[in-house]
Write a protein that holds these residues in place. Structure first.
Motif, short mmCIF file in Angstrom:
data_model
loop_
_atom_site.label_atom_id
_atom_site.label_comp_id
_atom_site.label_asym_id
_atom_site.label_seq_id
_atom_site.Cartn_x
_atom_site.Cartn_y
_atom_site.Cartn_z
N ALA A 62 6.69 -3.49 -18.10
CA ALA A 62 5.31 -3.34 -17.70
C ALA A 62 5.03 -2.29 -17.87
CB ALA A 62 5.51 -3.44 -15.70
N ILE A 63 3.09 -2.03 -17.91
CA ILE A 63 2.69 -1.81 -18.22
C ILE A 63 1.07 -1.00 -17.96
CG2 ILE A 63 1.99 -1.77 -20.50
CD1 ILE A 63 2.17 0.57 -21.68
N VAL A 64 1.27 0.60 -17.04
CA VAL A 64 -0.25 0.19 -16.35
C VAL A 64 -0.65 1.79 -17.16
CG1 VAL A 64 -1.27 1.28 -14.42
CG2 VAL A 64 1.12 -0.19 -14.47
N ARG A 65 -2.04 1.48 -17.41
CA ARG A 65 -2.53 2.11 -18.57
C ARG A 65 -3.92 2.74 -17.37
NH1 ARG A 65 -3.06 1.89 -24.48
NH2 ARG A 65 -5.68 2.83 -23.96
N TYR A 66 -4.34 3.73 -17.37
CA TYR A 66 -4.77 4.28 -16.91
C TYR A 66 -5.85 5.73 -17.19
CZ TYR A 66 -1.06 7.22 -15.00
OH TYR A 66 -0.14 8.14 -15.64
N ASP A 67 -7.30 6.26 -16.38
CA ASP A 67 -7.35 7.84 -16.67
C ASP A 67 -6.51 8.42 -16.25
OD1 ASP A 67 -9.35 6.79 -18.19
OD2 ASP A 67 -10.92 6.43 -17.47
N ALA A 68 -5.82 9.73 -15.64
CA ALA A 68 -5.53 10.76 -15.13
C ALA A 68 -6.61 10.94 -14.56
CB ALA A 68 -4.23 11.33 -15.77
N GLU A 121 2.49 4.87 -11.00
CA GLU A 121 4.42 4.65 -11.39
C GLU A 121 4.68 3.25 -9.94
OE1 GLU A 121 5.98 8.93 -13.11
OE2 GLU A 121 5.60 8.84 -10.91
N GLU A 122 4.37 3.69 -9.24
CA GLU A 122 4.52 2.68 -8.07
C GLU A 122 3.64 1.14 -8.29
OE1 GLU A 122 6.10 2.76 -5.69
OE2 GLU A 122 6.20 4.91 -4.27
N GLN A 123 2.43 1.54 -9.19
CA GLN A 123 1.66 0.06 -9.75
C GLN A 123 3.28 -0.53 -10.91
OE1 GLN A 123 -1.72 0.40 -11.08
NE2 GLN A 123 -2.11 -1.32 -11.71
N ALA A 124 3.73 0.42 -11.49
CA ALA A 124 3.99 -0.33 -12.40
C ALA A 124 5.36 -0.80 -12.09
CB ALA A 124 4.85 0.52 -14.01
N LEU A 125 6.01 0.30 -11.30
CA LEU A 125 7.53 -1.02 -10.66
C LEU A 125 6.97 -2.21 -9.92
CD1 LEU A 125 9.98 0.22 -10.50
CD2 LEU A 125 9.92 1.34 -8.39
N GLY A 126 6.49 -2.27 -9.27
CA GLY A 126 5.87 -3.51 -8.26
C GLY A 126 5.72 -4.33 -9.86
N GLN A 127 4.62 -4.62 -10.52
CA GLN A 127 4.65 -5.57 -11.88
C GLN A 127 6.29 -5.40 -12.46
OE1 GLN A 127 1.58 -4.06 -14.40
NE2 GLN A 127 0.43 -4.43 -13.09
N LEU A 128 6.80 -4.12 -12.57
CA LEU A 128 8.05 -4.88 -12.81
C LEU A 128 9.21 -5.86 -12.72
CD1 LEU A 128 10.27 -3.39 -15.26
CD2 LEU A 128 11.05 -2.38 -14.07
N ARG A 129 9.21 -6.01 -11.28
CA ARG A 129 9.64 -6.97 -10.51
C ARG A 129 9.43 -8.74 -10.38
NH1 ARG A 129 13.03 -5.00 -4.84
NH2 ARG A 129 14.14 -6.75 -6.29
N ARG A 130 8.23 -8.83 -11.16
CA ARG A 130 8.00 -9.87 -11.12
C ARG A 130 8.10 -10.69 -11.95
NH1 ARG A 130 1.53 -8.06 -10.47
NH2 ARG A 130 2.58 -6.95 -8.28
#
Length: 130
Positions: A62-68, A121-130
């Motif tokens: 899973a990858i999440v891109r964002y503006d920090a 990071e929580e979002q990426a970890l959540g997407q990883l389980r799907r």
């Protein structure tokens, strides 16, 4: 002419090989089943080994891109999460600012991380389980 010669060669090969296959397929074990050739048994062992190895491969991604930072655009910061079937893997985060970039790595064990995670990071970890 070439087609006729090829056909004759193929038929000759079939005539020579057929008795070998008949003999091999004709053998039976006590329970009436034909024994498997050694190459088939070897292939079964290889498949079993590949299945075991495949469970340990990092195949969930899973990858999440964002503006920090609010003053930067382009989604240059990112978090990448990878794990195997057991949920063991790593979270990689890269935060890009105007003058520097910082990278972080966090270990994942059984789909969880012992270290505090950012929302991305929580979002990426959540997407990883799907």
């Amino acid at each position: 002419m070439l087609a006729v010669v090829s056909l004759v060669v193929a038929l000759l090969a079939l005539v020579l090989v057929a008795p070998l296959w008949r003999e091999r397929l004709g053998r039976r074990t006590r329970d009436g089943e034909a024994p498997l050739p050694e190459d088939v048994l070897g292939l079964r062992q290889e498949v079993a080994a590949l299945r075991t190895e495949g469970r340990q491969a990092l195949k969930h991604l899973a990858i999440v891109r964002y503006d920090a930072f609010g003053d930067m655009g382009g989604h240059l910061s990112w978090t990448l999460a990878v794990a195997d079937d057991a949920g063991d893997g790593v979270l990689l985060t890269s935060i890009h600012g105007r003058s520097d970039a910082r990278s972080y790595a966090k270990t994942i064990k059984h789909w969880r991380c012992e270290v505090q995670l950012s929302p991305e990071e929580e979002q990426a970890l959540g997407q990883l389980r799907r």
